[in-house]
Design a protein around this motif. Structure first.
Motif, PDB file in Angstrom:
ATOM      1  N   VAL A   1       4.543 -25.476  43.643  1.00 26.36           N
ATOM      2  CA  VAL A   1       5.965 -25.485  43.330  1.00 26.36           C
ATOM      3  C   VAL A   1       6.423 -24.029  43.299  1.00 26.36           C
ATOM      4  CG1 VAL A   1       7.785 -26.161  41.739  1.00 26.36           C
ATOM      5  CG2 VAL A   1       5.736 -27.587  41.956  1.00 26.36           C
ATOM      6  N   SER A   2       7.451 -23.708  44.090  1.00 25.60           N
ATOM      7  CA  SER A   2       7.895 -22.327  44.223  1.00 25.60           C
ATOM      8  C   SER A   2       9.351 -22.168  43.808  1.00 25.60           C
ATOM      9  CB  SER A   2       7.726 -21.844  45.670  1.00 25.60           C
ATOM     10  OG  SER A   2       6.381 -21.953  46.091  1.00 25.60           O
ATOM     11  N   LEU A   3       9.678 -20.978  43.322  1.00 28.99           N
ATOM     12  CA  LEU A   3      11.044 -20.661  42.931  1.00 28.99           C
ATOM     13  C   LEU A   3      11.216 -19.149  42.899  1.00 28.99           C
ATOM     14  CD1 LEU A   3      11.451 -20.910  39.088  1.00 28.99           C
ATOM     15  CD2 LEU A   3       9.287 -21.395  40.198  1.00 28.99           C
ATOM     16  N   ILE A   4      12.447 -18.714  42.814  1.00 32.94           N
ATOM     17  CA  ILE A   4      12.776 -17.291  42.788  1.00 32.94           C
ATOM     18  C   ILE A   4      13.301 -16.916  41.407  1.00 32.94           C
ATOM     19  CG2 ILE A   4      14.207 -15.446  43.759  1.00 32.94           C
ATOM     20  CD1 ILE A   4      12.190 -16.497  45.742  1.00 32.94           C
ATOM     21  N   ARG A   5      12.772 -15.836  40.857  1.00 30.05           N
ATOM     22  CA  ARG A   5      13.225 -15.266  39.594  1.00 30.05           C
ATOM     23  C   ARG A   5      13.487 -13.772  39.785  1.00 30.05           C
ATOM     24  NH1 ARG A   5      15.018 -18.386  35.701  1.00 30.05           N
ATOM     25  NH2 ARG A   5      16.039 -18.982  37.635  1.00 30.05           N
ATOM     26  N   THR A   6      13.973 -13.122  38.756  1.00 30.95           N
ATOM     27  CA  THR A   6      14.127 -11.668  38.772  1.00 30.95           C
ATOM     28  C   THR A   6      13.554 -11.109  37.474  1.00 30.95           C
ATOM     29  OG1 THR A   6      16.315 -11.665  37.733  1.00 30.95           O
ATOM     30  CG2 THR A   6      16.244 -11.830  40.148  1.00 30.95           C
ATOM     31  N   ALA A   7      13.313  -9.797  37.474  1.00 33.65           N
ATOM     32  CA  ALA A   7      12.777  -9.137  36.280  1.00 33.65           C
ATOM     33  C   ALA A   7      13.340  -7.726  36.211  1.00 33.65           C
ATOM     34  CB  ALA A   7      11.255  -9.099  36.318  1.00 33.65           C
ATOM     35  N   ARG A   8      13.241  -7.113  35.023  1.00 36.62           N
ATOM     36  CA  ARG A   8      13.694  -5.732  34.870  1.00 36.62           C
ATOM     37  C   ARG A   8      12.881  -5.034  33.799  1.00 36.62           C
ATOM     38  NH1 ARG A   8      17.568  -2.109  32.562  1.00 36.62           N
ATOM     39  NH2 ARG A   8      18.419  -3.520  30.989  1.00 36.62           N
TER      40      ARG A   8
ATOM     41  N   ILE B   1      11.916 -12.146  42.934  1.00 37.91           N
ATOM     42  CA  ILE B   1      10.464 -12.261  42.814  1.00 37.91           C
ATOM     43  C   ILE B   1      10.116 -13.727  43.014  1.00 37.91           C
ATOM     44  CG2 ILE B   1       8.471 -12.030  41.268  1.00 37.91           C
ATOM     45  CD1 ILE B   1      10.044  -9.761  39.883  1.00 37.91           C
ATOM     46  N   ARG B   2       9.296 -13.994  44.034  1.00 40.37           N
ATOM     47  CA  ARG B   2       8.924 -15.386  44.325  1.00 40.37           C
ATOM     48  C   ARG B   2       7.669 -15.765  43.550  1.00 40.37           C
ATOM     49  NH1 ARG B   2       5.963 -17.334  48.820  1.00 40.37           N
ATOM     50  NH2 ARG B   2       6.193 -15.269  49.774  1.00 40.37           N
ATOM     51  N   LEU B   3       7.769 -16.889  42.835  1.00 38.33           N
ATOM     52  CA  LEU B   3       6.640 -17.424  42.085  1.00 38.33           C
ATOM     53  C   LEU B   3       6.193 -18.730  42.716  1.00 38.33           C
ATOM     54  CD1 LEU B   3       7.940 -16.994  38.407  1.00 38.33           C
ATOM     55  CD2 LEU B   3       6.673 -15.342  39.782  1.00 38.33           C
ATOM     56  N   SER B   4       4.887 -18.857  42.938  1.00 31.82           N
ATOM     57  CA  SER B   4       4.326 -20.110  43.450  1.00 31.82           C
ATOM     58  C   SER B   4       3.274 -20.600  42.470  1.00 31.82           C
ATOM     59  CB  SER B   4       3.696 -19.902  44.832  1.00 31.82           C
ATOM     60  OG  SER B   4       4.684 -19.723  45.820  1.00 31.82           O
ATOM     61  N   PHE B   5       3.570 -21.721  41.818  1.00 29.18           N
ATOM     62  CA  PHE B   5       2.652 -22.325  40.857  1.00 29.18           C
ATOM     63  C   PHE B   5       1.745 -23.301  41.608  1.00 29.18           C
ATOM     64  CE2 PHE B   5       6.100 -20.711  38.454  1.00 29.18           C
ATOM     65  CZ  PHE B   5       5.675 -20.497  37.162  1.00 29.18           C
TER      66      PHE B   5
ATOM     67  N   CYS C   1       5.092 -19.617  29.617  1.00 30.80           N
ATOM     68  CA  CYS C   1       6.496 -19.284  29.879  1.00 30.80           C
ATOM     69  C   CYS C   1       6.600 -18.742  31.289  1.00 30.80           C
ATOM     70  CB  CYS C   1       7.019 -18.265  28.872  1.00 30.80           C
ATOM     71  SG  CYS C   1       8.734 -17.780  29.205  1.00 30.80           S
ATOM     72  N   GLY C   2       7.230 -19.520  32.163  1.00 33.50           N
ATOM     73  CA  GLY C   2       7.377 -19.103  33.545  1.00 33.50           C
ATOM     74  C   GLY C   2       8.391 -17.995  33.723  1.00 33.50           C
ATOM     75  N   ASN C   3       9.369 -17.890  32.813  1.00 31.84           N
ATOM     76  CA  ASN C   3      10.327 -16.793  32.917  1.00 31.84           C
ATOM     77  C   ASN C   3       9.646 -15.457  32.620  1.00 31.84           C
ATOM     78  OD1 ASN C   3      13.139 -17.586  33.628  1.00 31.84           O
ATOM     79  ND2 ASN C   3      12.822 -19.064  31.994  1.00 31.84           N
ATOM     80  N   MET C   4       8.913 -15.378  31.518  1.00 31.97           N
ATOM     81  CA  MET C   4       8.171 -14.146  31.228  1.00 31.97           C
ATOM     82  C   MET C   4       7.167 -13.853  32.338  1.00 31.97           C
ATOM     83  SD  MET C   4       9.074 -12.602  28.324  1.00 31.97           S
ATOM     84  CE  MET C   4       7.715 -11.869  27.422  1.00 31.97           C
ATOM     85  N   LEU C   5       6.616 -14.902  32.914  1.00 31.99           N
ATOM     86  CA  LEU C   5       5.645 -14.737  34.000  1.00 31.99           C
ATOM     87  C   LEU C   5       6.222 -13.938  35.168  1.00 31.99           C
ATOM     88  CD1 LEU C   5       2.969 -15.532  35.477  1.00 31.99           C
ATOM     89  CD2 LEU C   5       4.145 -17.599  36.192  1.00 31.99           C
ATOM     90  N   SER C   6       7.523 -14.053  35.395  1.00 30.09           N
ATOM     91  CA  SER C   6       8.122 -13.369  36.532  1.00 30.09           C
ATOM     92  C   SER C   6       8.054 -11.852  36.405  1.00 30.09           C
ATOM     93  CB  SER C   6       9.569 -13.823  36.727  1.00 30.09           C
ATOM     94  OG  SER C   6      10.347 -13.553  35.579  1.00 30.09           O
ATOM     95  N   ALA C   7       7.804 -11.332  35.201  1.00 33.38           N
ATOM     96  CA  ALA C   7       7.648  -9.892  35.010  1.00 33.38           C
ATOM     97  C   ALA C   7       6.186  -9.471  34.917  1.00 33.38           C
ATOM     98  CB  ALA C   7       8.395  -9.441  33.754  1.00 33.38           C
ATOM     99  N   VAL C   8       5.257 -10.422  34.957  1.00 38.63           N
ATOM    100  CA  VAL C   8       3.837 -10.076  34.864  1.00 38.63           C
ATOM    101  C   VAL C   8       3.396  -9.272  36.085  1.00 38.63           C
ATOM    102  CG1 VAL C   8       1.486 -11.022  34.876  1.00 38.63           C
ATOM    103  CG2 VAL C   8       3.208 -11.971  33.328  1.00 38.63           C
ATOM    104  N   GLY C   9       3.838  -9.695  37.287  1.00 35.46           N
ATOM    105  CA  GLY C   9       3.485  -8.961  38.501  1.00 35.46           C
ATOM    106  C   GLY C   9       3.963  -7.519  38.459  1.00 35.46           C
TER     107      GLY C   9
END
Length: 366
Positions: free
Chosen positions: A343-350, A160-164, A94-102
């Protein structure tokens, strides 16, 4: 008997769930699954006896620990916990949950922050791939507030920038596991593609449905859903995944022409028997790859609607979905569509809650 476990509940992208340290869960997958089922309250449509939200997007768990790999800081194991069935699937990512792993890794001391921005290298156990997460840490701690908005989430937050990295063949070992960019299943053209997650892509019109429809309308079309499931299961067999009737992979995606001037494609992503209210990050990455594969369903549709030049790779891609859109940046090695570097994209987390969760552990698993 009641037990408790340290936990941080976080929103990652358009998903939400508990983030738990690997060392706080049992080692065996069976015992681990039993704990997660009780934590989330699965087996009830409202998950009323746990913290799940009665929806697949809010019945997810991130399990994180320090990595022993030289190219990663933390390991991340994703678990999709079924809402109504007592079942946990550890196969997808899950790439969305991944955005909060960092942020979680920094908050819990697994990664030391740097001033300005902190890079967290994440090894995804599910797909055996590395993802780089760039987390805003302007004062040496995680910053959640910001002006970045993503479709499907109210308000704004810090980006939050994610690069896969090297996304091709995440589960099957090949970008095109069947060896074909396009083939037919049940009389319709499909593309079976594995980039970040295995998918089967189909034109919505080929199934006789409106690909711009609201998810609820698609979920109400039982005949279409039954046909989609048959196609998905056959796609899984052809991709070398065996009987996938009890798995959430591969994920089906219905494609239609983009509506907005800047759009590349419009997608309806299924998880897999219900339509996602937005778009999974991993599904978006698969679409970003597919748009660049000549002859694929995604590429043909984008070319026909003049969103892609047939002879040129497309780096900037916008996928429209029920809640808005998701933007991607695709980098190919030497322009080769079969060799995706990043492949890169921007997500957010809280961060939502930090504390302890209580659960009942069956005596047999103590």
């Amino acid at each position: 008997m009641m037990n408790s476990i340290p936990c941080m509940i976080m929103r990652g992208g358009t998903s939400r769930g508990p983030f738990i340290h690997m060392t706080d869960l049992p080692d065996s997958q069976e015992a681990r699954a039993q704990v997660l089922l009780d934590l989330m309250g699965s087996g009830h449509p409202l998950q009323v006896d746990g913290i799940g939200g009665g929806n697949s997007l809010t019945s997810k768990v991130a399990i994180v620990g320090r990595s022993s790999r030289p190219d990663a800081d933390v390991d991340y194991l994703f678990a999709q916990v079924d809402v109504t069935e007592r079942r946990v699937d550890f196969t997808p990512n899950c790439g969305n949950m991944l955005s909060a792993v960092g942020p979680f890794a920094i908050e819990t001391g697994l990664v030391a922050p740097t001033y300005g921005e902190t890079r967290v290298r994440v090894f995804n156990v599910n797909t055996q791939r590395i993802i780089e997460c760039f987390v805003p840490t302007p004062r040496g701690r995680v910053e959640y507030e910001g002006d970045t908005s993503i479709s499907g989430v109210p308000g704004s937050a810090a980006g939050i920038r994610l690069s896969f990295l090297d996304v091709a063949g995440a589960k099957t070992g090949a970008l095109l596991p069947t060896g074909h960019a396009i083939e037919q299943i049940e009389g319709v053209d499909v593309t079976c593609l594995d980039a970040a997650t295995p998918t089967v892509m189909i034109r919505a019109s080929d199934l006789g449905v409106d690909g711009h429809a609201d998810p609820a309308a698609l979920d109400a079309n039982s005949a279409m859903l039954e046909r989609l499931e048959r196609i998905r299961c056959e796609a899984g067999r052809r991709m070398g995944m065996g009987d996938v009737s009890q798995s959430v992979l591969p994920k089906p995606i219905l494609l239609s022409p983009a509506v907005g001037e800047d759009g590349t494609l419009c997608a309806r992503y299924f998880v897999p028997q219900r339509c996602h209210k937005a778009l999974a990050v991993t599904g978006a990455i698969a679409l970003g790859a597919a748009v660049n594969v000549p002859g694929s369903v995604a590429h043909r549709l984008a070319v026909e609607t003049r969103r892609v030049d047939a002879g040129k790779p497309l780096a900037s891609i916008r996928i429209e979905h029920p809640s808005g859109h998701l933007d991607l940046r695709v980098e190919l090695r030497d322009g080769n569509p079969m060799d995706i570097a990043r492949v890169s994209l921007i997500r957010t987390a809280r961060k939502i809650m930090d504390g302890r969760l209580y659960y009942r552990m069956p005596e047999a698993l103590h």
